[in-house]
Write a protein that holds these residues in place. Structure first.
Motif, PDB file in Angstrom:
ATOM      1  N   VAL A 137       0.863  -1.174   0.000  1.00 50.98           N
ATOM      2  CA  VAL A 137       0.000   0.000   0.000  1.00 50.98           C
ATOM      3  C   VAL A 137       0.904   1.230   0.000  1.00 50.98           C
ATOM      4  O   VAL A 137       1.516   1.564   1.018  1.00 50.98           O
ATOM      5  CB  VAL A 137      -0.943   0.009   1.220  1.00 50.98           C
ATOM      6  CG1 VAL A 137      -1.839   1.246   1.187  1.00 50.98           C
ATOM      7  CG2 VAL A 137      -1.794  -1.262   1.254  1.00 50.98           C
ATOM      8  N   ALA A 138       0.999   1.898  -1.148  1.00 50.19           N
ATOM      9  CA  ALA A 138       1.895   3.045  -1.275  1.00 50.19           C
ATOM     10  C   ALA A 138       1.314   4.297  -0.642  1.00 50.19           C
ATOM     11  O   ALA A 138       2.042   5.107  -0.064  1.00 50.19           O
ATOM     12  CB  ALA A 138       2.215   3.295  -2.749  1.00 50.19           C
ATOM     13  N   VAL A 139      -0.007   4.482  -0.773  1.00 49.19           N
ATOM     14  CA  VAL A 139      -0.678   5.674  -0.249  1.00 49.19           C
ATOM     15  C   VAL A 139      -2.052   5.260   0.256  1.00 49.19           C
ATOM     16  O   VAL A 139      -2.762   4.495  -0.400  1.00 49.19           O
ATOM     17  CB  VAL A 139      -0.850   6.769  -1.329  1.00 49.19           C
ATOM     18  CG1 VAL A 139      -1.648   7.948  -0.792  1.00 49.19           C
ATOM     19  CG2 VAL A 139       0.500   7.241  -1.855  1.00 49.19           C
ATOM     20  N   THR A 140      -2.438   5.765   1.421  1.00 46.83           N
ATOM     21  CA  THR A 140      -3.818   5.668   1.909  1.00 46.83           C
ATOM     22  C   THR A 140      -4.316   7.086   2.154  1.00 46.83           C
ATOM     23  O   THR A 140      -3.681   7.847   2.883  1.00 46.83           O
ATOM     24  CB  THR A 140      -3.905   4.852   3.206  1.00 46.83           C
ATOM     25  OG1 THR A 140      -3.424   3.531   2.970  1.00 46.83           O
ATOM     26  CG2 THR A 140      -5.345   4.773   3.697  1.00 46.83           C
ATOM     27  N   ASP A 141      -5.433   7.436   1.525  1.00 49.69           N
ATOM     28  CA  ASP A 141      -5.894   8.822   1.555  1.00 49.69           C
ATOM     29  C   ASP A 141      -7.394   8.854   1.796  1.00 49.69           C
ATOM     30  O   ASP A 141      -8.144   8.026   1.268  1.00 49.69           O
ATOM     31  CB  ASP A 141      -5.575   9.494   0.212  1.00 49.69           C
ATOM     32  CG  ASP A 141      -5.564  11.011   0.294  1.00 49.69           C
ATOM     33  OD1 ASP A 141      -5.430  11.530   1.414  1.00 49.69           O
ATOM     34  OD2 ASP A 141      -5.686  11.656  -0.752  1.00 49.69           O
ATOM     35  N   ARG A 142      -7.838   9.811   2.574  1.00 49.90           N
ATOM     36  CA  ARG A 142      -9.279  10.044   2.770  1.00 49.90           C
ATOM     37  C   ARG A 142      -9.702  11.143   1.800  1.00 49.90           C
ATOM     38  O   ARG A 142      -9.170  12.250   1.850  1.00 49.90           O
ATOM     39  CB  ARG A 142      -9.588  10.432   4.214  1.00 49.90           C
ATOM     40  CG  ARG A 142      -9.477   9.258   5.174  1.00 49.90           C
ATOM     41  CD  ARG A 142      -9.951   9.591   6.580  1.00 49.90           C
ATOM     42  NE  ARG A 142     -10.047   8.392   7.387  1.00 49.90           N
ATOM     43  CZ  ARG A 142     -11.120   7.621   7.511  1.00 49.90           C
ATOM     44  NH1 ARG A 142     -12.235   7.965   6.861  1.00 49.90           N
ATOM     45  NH2 ARG A 142     -11.119   6.543   8.264  1.00 49.90           N
ATOM     46  N   GLU A 143     -10.639  10.811   0.936  1.00 51.32           N
ATOM     47  CA  GLU A 143     -11.024  11.713  -0.138  1.00 51.32           C
ATOM     48  C   GLU A 143     -12.545  11.770  -0.254  1.00 51.32           C
ATOM     49  O   GLU A 143     -13.268  11.107   0.499  1.00 51.32           O
ATOM     50  CB  GLU A 143     -10.410  11.237  -1.470  1.00 51.32           C
ATOM     51  CG  GLU A 143      -8.909  11.026  -1.427  1.00 51.32           C
ATOM     52  CD  GLU A 143      -8.332  10.530  -2.748  1.00 51.32           C
ATOM     53  OE1 GLU A 143      -9.079  10.516  -3.745  1.00 51.32           O
ATOM     54  OE2 GLU A 143      -7.138  10.171  -2.794  1.00 51.32           O
ATOM     55  N   TYR A 144     -13.006  12.566  -1.209  1.00 53.50           N
ATOM     56  CA  TYR A 144     -14.410  12.587  -1.604  1.00 53.50           C
ATOM     57  C   TYR A 144     -14.496  12.230  -3.082  1.00 53.50           C
ATOM     58  O   TYR A 144     -13.709  12.712  -3.894  1.00 53.50           O
ATOM     59  CB  TYR A 144     -15.031  13.969  -1.391  1.00 53.50           C
ATOM     60  CG  TYR A 144     -15.576  14.184   0.003  1.00 53.50           C
ATOM     61  CD1 TYR A 144     -16.924  13.953   0.287  1.00 53.50           C
ATOM     62  CD2 TYR A 144     -14.746  14.611   1.028  1.00 53.50           C
ATOM     63  CE1 TYR A 144     -17.431  14.154   1.563  1.00 53.50           C
ATOM     64  CE2 TYR A 144     -15.234  14.814   2.313  1.00 53.50           C
ATOM     65  CZ  TYR A 144     -16.582  14.579   2.578  1.00 53.50           C
ATOM     66  OH  TYR A 144     -17.080  14.768   3.837  1.00 53.50           O
ATOM     67  N   VAL A 145     -15.464  11.380  -3.420  1.00 47.93           N
ATOM     68  CA  VAL A 145     -15.820  11.131  -4.812  1.00 47.93           C
ATOM     69  C   VAL A 145     -17.277  11.522  -4.947  1.00 47.93           C
ATOM     70  O   VAL A 145     -18.147  10.880  -4.367  1.00 47.93           O
ATOM     71  CB  VAL A 145     -15.605   9.665  -5.219  1.00 47.93           C
ATOM     72  CG1 VAL A 145     -16.098   9.428  -6.641  1.00 47.93           C
ATOM     73  CG2 VAL A 145     -14.133   9.287  -5.095  1.00 47.93           C
ATOM     74  N   GLY A 146     -17.548  12.593  -5.690  1.00 50.91           N
ATOM     75  CA  GLY A 146     -18.891  13.165  -5.659  1.00 50.91           C
ATOM     76  C   GLY A 146     -19.162  13.654  -4.247  1.00 50.91           C
ATOM     77  O   GLY A 146     -18.365  14.404  -3.670  1.00 50.91           O
ATOM     78  N   PHE A 147     -20.246  13.180  -3.658  1.00 51.60           N
ATOM     79  CA  PHE A 147     -20.594  13.562  -2.292  1.00 51.60           C
ATOM     80  C   PHE A 147     -20.222  12.476  -1.288  1.00 51.60           C
ATOM     81  O   PHE A 147     -20.557  12.596  -0.107  1.00 51.60           O
ATOM     82  CB  PHE A 147     -22.099  13.835  -2.201  1.00 51.60           C
ATOM     83  CG  PHE A 147     -22.539  15.022  -3.009  1.00 51.60           C
ATOM     84  CD1 PHE A 147     -22.394  16.314  -2.525  1.00 51.60           C
ATOM     85  CD2 PHE A 147     -23.080  14.857  -4.276  1.00 51.60           C
ATOM     86  CE1 PHE A 147     -22.794  17.412  -3.268  1.00 51.60           C
ATOM     87  CE2 PHE A 147     -23.478  15.947  -5.024  1.00 51.60           C
ATOM     88  CZ  PHE A 147     -23.334  17.235  -4.523  1.00 51.60           C
ATOM     89  N   THR A 148     -19.546  11.424  -1.730  1.00 51.08           N
ATOM     90  CA  THR A 148     -19.277  10.270  -0.874  1.00 51.08           C
ATOM     91  C   THR A 148     -17.863  10.322  -0.308  1.00 51.08           C
ATOM     92  O   THR A 148     -16.890  10.376  -1.061  1.00 51.08           O
ATOM     93  CB  THR A 148     -19.448   8.959  -1.668  1.00 51.08           C
ATOM     94  OG1 THR A 148     -20.753   8.916  -2.241  1.00 51.08           O
ATOM     95  CG2 THR A 148     -19.260   7.756  -0.753  1.00 51.08           C
TER      96      THR A 148
END
Length: 523
Positions: A137-148
């Motif tokens: 696992v090179a990167v773990t990121d908390r993001e938004y896709v649309g509204f999710t």
């Protein structure tokens, strides 16, 4: 006592020297072995294609048709001429002539025969001993896709190349799952570029720190750059990113496929085929195929790119089976066009995939190879696409051979209806658009529908449902556009869009949710 100690020390020293010498001998042998490995062959696609022609004893191939309807050698689009080899191989007739009458006969006798024919003559064999893949696992990121809100992971699957260090293969995959899921979620693995969907940005105060450091570093040894920053003191090398919610221009418009999946509580994975095997003939001595072959050209029944991509997808699935956010029993595979071919091949040969969304796959995918409509076997055998297939496939486009007579598509021991049948009883959704919107006639949508019809009996034999239509593939006519056949484990829908399965994704989700016993949450 001192004599014993001295003797003991001499013995230990001698033993240590022996171990060191033995170790040196082993290392030396390993170095010699690696030293004598052949260098990777560097061919153009034309040279590699000719090498395979020579191996097979083929002197010339029939030219493939042109997609330009005004060209002298244009593809046939006359349905009355589309079936020169109207009789498909019978899915239920064994090589010895006996008929398959029970599921046990299908699983133990007929299905292995079909797999063998596909591997030897069409797609090639995956070697028995392929290298191990280690996922990081090179990167773990908390993001938004649309509204999710999502958790996005960028993954690297390193293929062990210790047996042939000259070729390195690192599989690139991204996994995106809903951050608020209460348990493991179904995942659709999609062939395509692997990127984090919406990487989070540092807050404004951290961006300012980055800019201050950049301005200082850039100005330190370059007076011209320092003067630019003096003249434009408000300029930032890294501009802050303002967050904005996604817009829907029309209230009823479909969301992008990734948003549709996440809105329904699914996850998705993007796996990059190019990181597994190049999509060209020149790359066949590199990538995973080249690594296993130590950089040397293929033999006639070696695997092509479609099976290499399948192999990579299976390795990606092995990572997903270890991730607690993923419901590993309900992972699907998806692709469009050449990746639609790869998705169907993956579902057919890798039983751990639960479902597949097969988009606009054409010949080499869901469309009958025996059909003379649009793309042809000769198209797949030419230098532009032959790398997808096993070398033996070229035989069926031969115009002149050194011994014996040339063969044609009617001589193929298998066809695409049997490829679809290999997926039973798992979920298969075959998707097409319409020529008027860009899903070209070249793909032969009708030929794919005929193949699906001919595959239905196998689904029923092993306890699944077909499309609910007659099994007569010779007279089968596609249902109207937008009129999906979604009642069984084998499904068909032609949307009004172009060369994409995006308009069918929400129908795929609803259909798959029902089969999995999930409540659909799409809005």
């Amino acid at each position: 006592m001192s004599i014993l100690n001295s003797t003991h020390r001499i013995f230990l020293a001698s033993a240590s020297i022996g171990v060191l010498l033995a170790g040196a001998a082993v290392c030396g042998a390993q170095r010699a072995t690696k030293k004598h490995l052949p260098a990777p062959v560097t061919f153009t696609a034309e040279q590699d294609h000719q090498n395979m022609m020579d191996q097979l004893g083929l002197e010339a191939l029939r030219p493939g048709p042109s997609g330009d309807e005004n060209a002298p050698n244009h593809a046939n689009y006359d349905e009355s001429k589309a079936n020169p080899y109207p009789n498909l191989p019978d899915v239920f007739t064994l090589k010895d002539g006996r008929k398959v009458t029970t599921p046990e006969m299908w699983w133990k006798q007929r299905r292995p025969e079909i797999v063998e024919d596909f591997e030897r003559e069409v797609y090639g064999r995956i070697p028995n001993h392929t290298p191990k893949v280690t996922w990081t696992v090179a990167v773990t990121d908390r993001e938004y896709v649309g509204f999710t809100p999502v958790i996005a992971k960028r993954l690297v699957g390193h293929v062990d190349n210790s047996a042939y260090p000259a070729i390195n293969v690192d599989i690139s995959m991204t996994l995106v799952t809903p951050a608020n899921a209460k348990g493991p979620v179904p995942v659709l693995m999609m062939f395509g570029q692997s990127l984090l969907p919406n990487p989070t940005q540092p807050p404004a105060e951290d961006v300012e720190k980055i800019n201050a450091k950049l301005r200082a570093l850039l100005s330190k040894d370059d007076p011209e750059i320092a003067e630019i920053f003096r003249k434009y003191p408000g300029y930032d090398p890294v501009p802050p990113k303002a967050f904005s919610f996604p817009l829907r221009l029309n209230p009823g418009e479909d969301r992008p496929p990734h948003e549709e999946l996440l809105a329904d509580g699914w996850g998705y994975a993007m796996i990059d085929p190019a990181s597994i095997q190049a999509d060209n003939g020149a790359g066949l001595t590199r990538g995973i195929i080249g690594l296993v072959n130590h950089g040397q050209p293929r033999k006639p029944d070696d695997w092509g790119s479609l099976r290499a991509w399948e192999w990579g997808a299976a390795r990606g699935l092995e990572y997903l089976e270890t991730d607690p956010a993923v419901d590993a029993k309900h992972v699907g595979i998806e692709g469009v066009s050449r990746y639609g071919k790869a998705a169907l091949v993956t579902l057919a040969f890798e039983p751990r995939f639960y479902m597949g969304l097969i988009g606009s796959s054409g010949k080499g995918g869901a469309t009958l190879l025996r059909r003379n409509f649009g793309e042809a076997v000769e198209s797949l055998a030419g230098t532009g696409e032959y790398h997808w297939m096993a070398g033996n496939f070229l035989k069926y486009a031969a115009a002149k051979v050194k011994s014996g007579g040339p063969m044609n598509p009617g001589d193929l021991p298998v066809d695409s209806h049997e490829l679809i049948a290999l997926c039973a009883p798992r979920l298969v959704f075959i998707s097409y658009g319409i020529p008027a919107a860009g899903d070209a006639k070249w793909l032969d949508q009708q030929g794919s529908y005929m193949a699906a019809v001919a595959a239905q009996p196998v689904f029923r034999l092993v306890g699944a449902k077909g499309m609910g239509v007659s099994d007569d593939y010779r007279t089968a006519q596609m249902p109207p556009v937008l009129d999906g056949l979604l009642g069984g484990e084998l499904a068909w829908r032609q949307d009004a869009g172009g060369h994409t399965d995006a308009p069918n994704v929400k129908y795929f989700i609803e259909w798959a949710d029902k089969k999995m016993g999930r409540a659909t949450r799409l809005r």
